[in-house]
Scaffold this motif. Structure first.
Motif, PDB file in Angstrom:
ATOM      1  N   ASN A  26      22.390   5.335   4.112  1.00 49.76           N
ATOM      2  CA  ASN A  26      22.516   4.782   2.764  1.00 49.76           C
ATOM      3  C   ASN A  26      21.425   5.226   1.793  1.00 49.76           C
ATOM      4  OD1 ASN A  26      24.864   3.315   3.306  1.00 49.76           O
ATOM      5  ND2 ASN A  26      23.684   1.628   4.233  1.00 49.76           N
ATOM      6  N   THR A  27      20.623   6.206   2.145  1.00 53.05           N
ATOM      7  CA  THR A  27      19.547   6.653   1.256  1.00 53.05           C
ATOM      8  C   THR A  27      19.701   8.138   0.937  1.00 53.05           C
ATOM      9  OG1 THR A  27      17.161   6.968   1.015  1.00 53.05           O
ATOM     10  CG2 THR A  27      18.054   7.060   3.255  1.00 53.05           C
ATOM     11  N   PHE A  28      19.235   8.525  -0.283  1.00 47.22           N
ATOM     12  CA  PHE A  28      19.271   9.929  -0.700  1.00 47.22           C
ATOM     13  C   PHE A  28      18.067  10.717  -0.171  1.00 47.22           C
ATOM     14  CE2 PHE A  28      21.848   7.930  -4.034  1.00 47.22           C
ATOM     15  CZ  PHE A  28      22.991   8.721  -3.982  1.00 47.22           C
ATOM     16  N   ASN A  29      17.104  10.000   0.414  1.00 50.29           N
ATOM     17  CA  ASN A  29      15.874  10.659   0.848  1.00 50.29           C
ATOM     18  C   ASN A  29      15.943  11.199   2.264  1.00 50.29           C
ATOM     19  OD1 ASN A  29      14.606  10.121  -1.594  1.00 50.29           O
ATOM     20  ND2 ASN A  29      13.987   8.068  -0.915  1.00 50.29           N
ATOM     21  N   SER A  30      17.013  10.911   2.974  1.00 53.06           N
ATOM     22  CA  SER A  30      17.160  11.436   4.323  1.00 53.06           C
ATOM     23  C   SER A  30      17.524  12.911   4.260  1.00 53.06           C
ATOM     24  CB  SER A  30      18.243  10.642   5.066  1.00 53.06           C
ATOM     25  OG  SER A  30      19.488  10.790   4.393  1.00 53.06           O
ATOM     26  N   ILE A  31      17.493  13.557   5.398  1.00 53.72           N
ATOM     27  CA  ILE A  31      17.817  14.982   5.442  1.00 53.72           C
ATOM     28  C   ILE A  31      19.330  15.136   5.513  1.00 53.72           C
ATOM     29  CG2 ILE A  31      17.549  17.116   6.777  1.00 53.72           C
ATOM     30  CD1 ILE A  31      14.868  16.044   7.737  1.00 53.72           C
ATOM     31  N   PRO A  32      19.934  15.947   4.634  1.00 50.77           N
ATOM     32  CA  PRO A  32      19.298  16.690   3.531  1.00 50.77           C
ATOM     33  C   PRO A  32      18.937  15.752   2.379  1.00 50.77           C
ATOM     34  CG  PRO A  32      21.663  16.980   3.419  1.00 50.77           C
ATOM     35  CD  PRO A  32      21.410  16.188   4.671  1.00 50.77           C
ATOM     36  N   GLU A  33      17.861  16.050   1.720  1.00 49.91           N
ATOM     37  CA  GLU A  33      17.386  15.220   0.615  1.00 49.91           C
ATOM     38  C   GLU A  33      18.092  15.642  -0.681  1.00 49.91           C
ATOM     39  OE1 GLU A  33      13.234  14.010  -1.699  1.00 49.91           O
ATOM     40  OE2 GLU A  33      13.243  15.540  -0.111  1.00 49.91           O
ATOM     41  N   TRP A  34      18.593  14.642  -1.405  1.00 43.74           N
ATOM     42  CA  TRP A  34      19.291  14.903  -2.668  1.00 43.74           C
ATOM     43  C   TRP A  34      18.423  14.467  -3.845  1.00 43.74           C
ATOM     44  CZ3 TRP A  34      24.008  17.311  -2.757  1.00 43.74           C
ATOM     45  CH2 TRP A  34      24.669  17.442  -1.531  1.00 43.74           C
ATOM     46  N   ILE A  35      18.426  15.286  -4.873  1.00 38.24           N
ATOM     47  CA  ILE A  35      17.670  14.972  -6.081  1.00 38.24           C
ATOM     48  C   ILE A  35      18.614  15.048  -7.272  1.00 38.24           C
ATOM     49  CG2 ILE A  35      15.463  15.750  -5.186  1.00 38.24           C
ATOM     50  CD1 ILE A  35      15.868  18.399  -6.625  1.00 38.24           C
TER      51      ILE A  35
END
Length: 858
Positions: A26-35
C-alpha cells in the motif's frame, strides 16, 4: 555552398534491466519506488490495483519510476477505464522517458490509450514534437467501459511491436515499426488526463518490464558538416569524442594540397582551420578517420563531399529595385531589392549582407538555384508578397528617393555587387513620380547607366522575383573615360572612371605617368570605378604631373580606354582675389535648358574646386554659399570649369563640350532681368564679382532666351559693360567649356601711342567674327576723363560710347554697331572721336576711322 550529411548506425550492448509492480503493497516507497503526484493515486493492496483518486479542480496526474530497459525489451501492463475515452479523457503510459516530468524537453516513447479515435497507439516525442509511429485499430475502445492488457516489444535493432488484449480475448498485433532515433531510457511512467466526472475512473493492474539498458558500442558518426569560406570545416558529431584522437592526421582533403593550421574539439563539435582555402570543386572530398568516442568506439573511415567555389564579383547581382513605391500601382506599397544568381552554381545566401545606404542587414539561410531570382524584403512587409522565392530581411535599410547606394556582400565580407542610383541619364517620365521599379536589362552587362537600367514595363509596376520586363541583350560597347581626378594629400590622388573597370589590367605603367614616381596603385573594391595612386615622394609645388591612361585599361566588358583628354595633378595653392573670374553666364536659359556659370582660372595656381563657392552679395556681404563639389578636383591655370545643376542636359544642348570640365551642383538663382553673382571662398572673401543686367546683351537680338553673356577678356575689369557681349549665333549662343566666341586678348598692333583699334572693320551680325569694335587705350598718366563719340561719314553723331567718364590707366571701350536710336548702323565708314582732359589741364584728342560691313543678322 554547404551540404549536410547524416549517417545513422548504432550498436547495442547487454546490460540487463527489469522491474515488476503488482500493487500488493500500500505504499509508493516500496520497490519499485514511484515518484510524482502520489497524492492523486491510491493503492489497494487487497485487489492489487492502482486507482486514480483526484480531487475536483485537478485535470491530470502522473507517476514515474526508474527504468533503463530499451533493448530486447518487453513491457506488459493492464488498465481499466470506467468510461468511453475521448480527447479530454485518456491515458498515456511512458515506456521510455528521459525525464520524470513530461514536458517539451522530454524525449521518449509512450503508449496512448483513448483519444478521439478510441485506439491504442505508439508515439514518439523528440525536441518537443509528438509523432505517432504505430497507428492502432480505431474504435476498439468505443464502449462505456473497457479493460485491456497491453504488450510492447523492442529488439536490439529498434523493431517495435504493439499488442492489445481486450477482456478474455487473445492478444492482437496493432502494428510494428522500426525506430532507433531515441536509444536511451531513464524512467517508466503513467499519465492520466481527465475531466471532473472521470477523476476516479482510471485503474491499473500489474506492470512488468524487462530488457537491457543502452550501452555504447556505436561508433561515433558525423551528423552534419559545414565548410565556411572554404577555409574552416565544422563537424557536428553524434557524441562527445576523446580529445586525444582529434588530431590533424585524421583529416585529409583529397586531391588538394591543403594543410591544417589548427584542429579543436568543443564537446561534440570539431573545428578544423586550413592554412588556405580548399580547391574549387563540384564534388570535393574530405576523408575523416581515427576519431574515437569516450568508450573507445572508432569512427568508420568516412568521406564527406562538398561543393565549393570562390564567389566572384557579380556571381550574385542586383537585378531590380523598388526605390519609391508610392503612389502604388498594383504592387505592395513597400521597397524591395531583387537579386539573381548568375554564377552557374547553387549558392547559399546564409550570412550574406545587404547594405542599403550604410545600413547593414544579414540575409538568412536560403539556397539560390542557378539562374534564379529571389526577393529581399523587410520583415514587416514580408507577408505582402505571395511568391515563395522571397527572404525576410530584419532591419532592412531604407532607400532614399533622391540617391543612394546598395551593396551585396558575401559570407567572406567580399563585395559581390554594388550599385548607386539614380542611374545616369535615366529619362524622366510619369514613372519617376513613384510606384514603378527600376529593372536591369542585360544581366551580363554591369554598366551602371540608363543604357542598362530602366523603369519596369510591367503593368503591375515591377516584376519582383521573376524575369524583368525589360530583359534583353544589351551589350556594353561604350568606351570608358576618366570623369575627374581628386587631390587627396601630398602623396596621393585618385582617378575616377565613368564605370567599373577591370582591376586586373590596371598597373602603374598603364597610367601614362613616369612609373618611377608611383609607389603603388589600388582599385576601389566597392564600385571598381576609381583607383588610388600613391606617389613615392611628395608633389612639388607649381609642378603639374600629367596622367594619360593607356588603352590597356578596359572596363568589365573589355572596352578599351580611348580618352584623349590629358589629365593633370598637382599640389593646390590657396585661392586669392582675382585668381578666378566669371567668364560666361547663362542666366536666361531656353525652355528645357540649363542655366550655368563658367569660371576661368586666370592665375598661375592650381586651385582645389572644393574651396570655391558661388553666392549673391547683399549689401556687399555674401548670402548663402553654394559649394561647387566635394570631390577635391583641381582647376589648373588657363582652364575653365562650368557648373550647373544638370550636366547631362547641358551636354545634350551643346555639342561638342568638354565633359571633364563640367561640375554638377546647385547654383544660386540667376534672374532673367539681372542680378549679381560672386565667387568667394569658404570665409566669404570675394574672388570675383559680377553685376549683370539684361541690357548687357546685344540689343538687336530677337530674344535673349538661351543666349549666354560672354566675357571679352579675362584680365579686364569684370564690372564694366565694355567687357561683356552676347555669345555669337554661330556658336549656338553659348560656349561652355570652350574659348568664348567673343573673346579678344587685346594684343593687336598699337597704331597710336595711347589709343588704337584691334581692327578697323567689324560686322555686328552676331556670327562670332568681329561682332564689335574694340577701342584700346593706355593713358600717359592717371586722371584722364572725357568723351568718346561715333560720327557717320556726314559728321552726324550716331552714338555716345563714353560721356564725361573717368578712364582707367588702360583698358578698352567697345561699340557693338548700335546707334543711339537703337538701330543697327548701316554699312559704311564711321569716325570715332575721342577727347580727354587731365587734372593738369592736358588734352588728348584723336580721330579713329572704322568700317561697318556685313548686313544685319537674319
Amino acid at each position: 555552398m554547404i551540404r549536410y550529411f547524416l549517417f545513422i548506425l548504432f550498436f547495442p550492448t547487454s546490460i540487463y534491466c527489469q522491474f515488476s509492480e503488482n500493487w500488493n503493497n500500500n505504499t509508493f516507497n516500496s520497490i519499485p519506488e514511484w515518484i510524482g503526484q502520489t497524492d492523486l493515486f491510491t493503492i489497494n493492496g487487497d485487489s492489487s490495483y492502482l486507482y486514480l483518486n483526484a480531487p475536483e479542480g485537478v485535470s491530470s496526474a502522473f507517476l514515474f519510476t526508474e527504468s533503463k530497459a530499451i533493448e530486447n525489451a518487453e513491457w506488459n501492463f493492464s488498465i481499466g477505464l470506467d468510461f468511453n475515452p475521448s480527447s479530454s479523457n485518456y491515458c498515456m503510459v511512458y515506456l521510455c522517458s528521459s525525464s520524470n516530468v513530461w514536458d517539451e524537453n522530454t524525449q521518449g516513447y509512450y503508449i496512448k490509450i483513448g483519444d478521439t479515435s478510441d485506439e491504442v497507439s505508439l508515439w514518439k516525442r523528440k525536441s518537443g514534437v509528438d509523432t505517432k509511429i504505430i497507428d492502432g485499430r480505431d474504435k476498439i475502445l468505443d464502449t462505456s467501459s473497457c479493460s485491456l492488457n497491453i504488450r510492447v516489444t523492442r529488439d536490439d535493432i529498434g523493431n517495435w511491436v504493439l499488442y492489445t488484449k481486450l477482456g478474455e480475448t487473445e492478444y492482437i498485433k496493432e502494428g510494428e515499426v522500426n525506430d532507433i532515433e531515441i536509444y536511451e531510457s531513464t524512467y517508466f511512467g503513467i499519465y492520466c488526463k481527465f475531466t471532473k466526472t472521470r477523476r476516479d475512473k482510471f485503474h491499473f493492474g500489474a506492470i512488468s518490464v524487462s530488457g537491457q539498458a543502452y550501452s555504447d558500442h556505436i561508433p561515433p558518426k558525423i551528423e552534419q558538416h559545414q565548410l565556411i569560406g572554404g577555409a574552416i570545416l565544422v563537424l557536428s558529431m553524434s557524441e562527445i569524442l576523446n580529445s586525444e584522437t582529434v588530431v590533424e592526421k585524421n583529416v585529409k582533403v583529397v586531391g588538394c594540397d591543403v594543410g591544417i593550421n589548427d584542429i579543436s574539439l568543443d564537446e561534440d563539435l570539431i573545428t578544423v582551420s586550413f592554412d588556405h582555402k580548399v580547391c574549387d570543386a563540384e564534388n570535393g572530398a574530405i576523408r575523416l578517420s581515427g576519431f574515437e568516442d569516450v568508450n573507445d568506439n572508432v569512427i568508420r573511415d568516412t568521406i564527406i563531399y562538398y561543393t565549393y567555389f570562390k564567389t566572384s564579383r557579380y556571381d550574385i547581382e542586383i537585378s531590380e529595385i523598388m526605390v519609391d513605391p508610392s503612389p502604388e500601382v498594383e504592387l505592395p506599397n513597400c521597397e524591395y531589392v531583387e537579386v539573381y544568381n548568375n554564377s552557374g552554381h547553387i549558392i547559399n545566401l546564409d550570412s550574406y549582407k545587404l547594405i542599403i545606404n550604410g545600413k547593414s542587414s544579414l540575409i538568412g539561410d536560403y539556397i539560390l538555384e542557378t539562374s534564379a531570382y529571389v526577393l529581399l524584403v523587410s520583415e514587416s512587409n514580408f507577408d505582402l508578397f505571395d511568391q515563395e522565392n522571397k527572404i525576410s530581411i530584419s532591419g532592412m535599410g531604407t532607400m532614399t528617393n533622391q540617391e543612394g547606394e546598395i551593396l551585396l556582400v558575401d559570407n567572406e565580407n567580399k563585395i559581390i555587387d554594388a550599385i548607386t542610383y539614380p542611374f545616369s541619364d535615366l529619362s524622366e517620365s510619369f514613372k519617376s513620380e513613384g510606384g514603378w521599379s527600376l529593372e536591369k536589362k542585360d544581366l551580363n552587362n554591369q554598366d551602371l547607366s540608363s543604357c542598362n537600367w530602366g523603369y519596369s514595363l510591367d503593368l503591375k509596376g515591377g516584376t519582383p522575383g521573376v524575369v524583368n520586363s525589360i530583359n534583353k541583350m544589351n551589350i556594353d560597347d561604350s568606351e570608358p573615360f576618366v570623369r575627374f581626378l581628386s587631390f587627396i594629400d601630398d602623396n596621393n590622388f585618385k582617378i575616377h572612371f565613368s564605370e567599373a573597370m577591370d582591376s586586373s589590367v590596371i598597373w602603374s605603367t598603364s597610367l601614362g605617368m613616369d612609373s618611377k614616381l608611383i609607389r603603388n596603385v589600388s582599385v576601389d573594391t566597392i564600385f571598381l570605378s576609381s583607383i588610388n595612386v600613391k606617389l613615392v615622394d611628395e608633389m612639388i609645388s607649381n609642378t603639374i604631373y600629367s596622367i594619360n591612361p593607356s588603352i590597356d585599361i578596359t572596363d568589365l566588358a573589355g572596352n578599351s580606354f580611348q580618352n584623349s583628354y590629358t589629365w593633370r595633378m598637382g599640389f593646390p595653392e590657396k585661392m586669392d582675389s582675382f585668381d578666378l573670374c566669371i567668364n560666361e553666364l547663362m542666366f536666361n536659359s531656353s525652355d528645357g535648358g540649363v542655366e550655368f556659370v563658367e569660371i576661368y582660372n586666370r592665375s598661375n595656381k592650381m586651385i582645389n574646386v572644393d574651396d570655391i563657392y558661388l553666392t549673391h552679395l547683399e549689401n556687399d556681404m555674401p548670402d548663402k554659399l553654394f559649394a561647387l563639389n566635394s570631390n577635391h578636383q583641381l582647376i589648373f591655370p588657363g582652364d575653365y570649369i562650368v557648373v550647373c545643376n544638370d550636366t547631362a542636359q547641358l551636354q545634350k544642348e551643346y555639342t561638342p563640350i568638354i565633359k571633364q570640365q563640367l561640375i554638377e551642383c546647385d547654383i544660386p538663382t540667376l534672374n532673367n532681368d539681372g542680378g549679381n553673382l560672386a565667387i568667394v571662398n569658404k570665409s566669404g572673401q570675394v574672388i570675383d564679382y559680377l553685376q549683370y543686367t539684361e541690357d548687357m546683351q546685344f540689343e538687336l537680338l530677337n530674344s535673349f532666351s538661351g543666349v549666354s553673356l560672354e566675357r571679352l577678356n579675362y584680365n579686364s575689369r569684370t564690372n564694366t559693360r565694355n567687357n561683356w557681349h552676347s555669345a555669337s549665333a554661330e556658336s549656338g549662343y553659348a560656349t561652355p567649356t570652350k574659348v568664348n566666341s567673343q573673346f579678344s586678348d587685346g594684343q593687336a598692333i598699337v597704331k597710336k601711342d595711347w589709343i588704337w583699334l584691334d581692327d578697323e572693320c567689324f560686322s555686328p551680325n552676331s556670327d562670332g567674327n568681329k561682332d564689335y569694335l574694340r577701342i584700346n587705350y593706355k593713358m600717359p598718366e592717371v586722371g584722364y576723363s572725357g568723351t568718346v563719340k561715333v560720327y557717320n561719314k556726314n559728321g552726324i553723331p550716331v552714338q555716345i560710347l563714353a560721356d564725361n567718364i573717368l578712364f582707367s590707366s588702360e583698358g578698352f571701350i567697345q561699340w557693338d554697331g548700335i546707334q543711339s536710336n537703337h538701330v543697327k548702323a548701316p554699312m559704311g565708314i564711321y569716325i570715332i572721336y575721342v577727347e580727354l582732359f587731365s587734372t593738369k589741364g592736358d588734352v588728348l584728342k584723336e580721330k579713329l576711322v572704322c568700317v561697318v560691313n556685313g548686313g544685319t543678322r537674319k
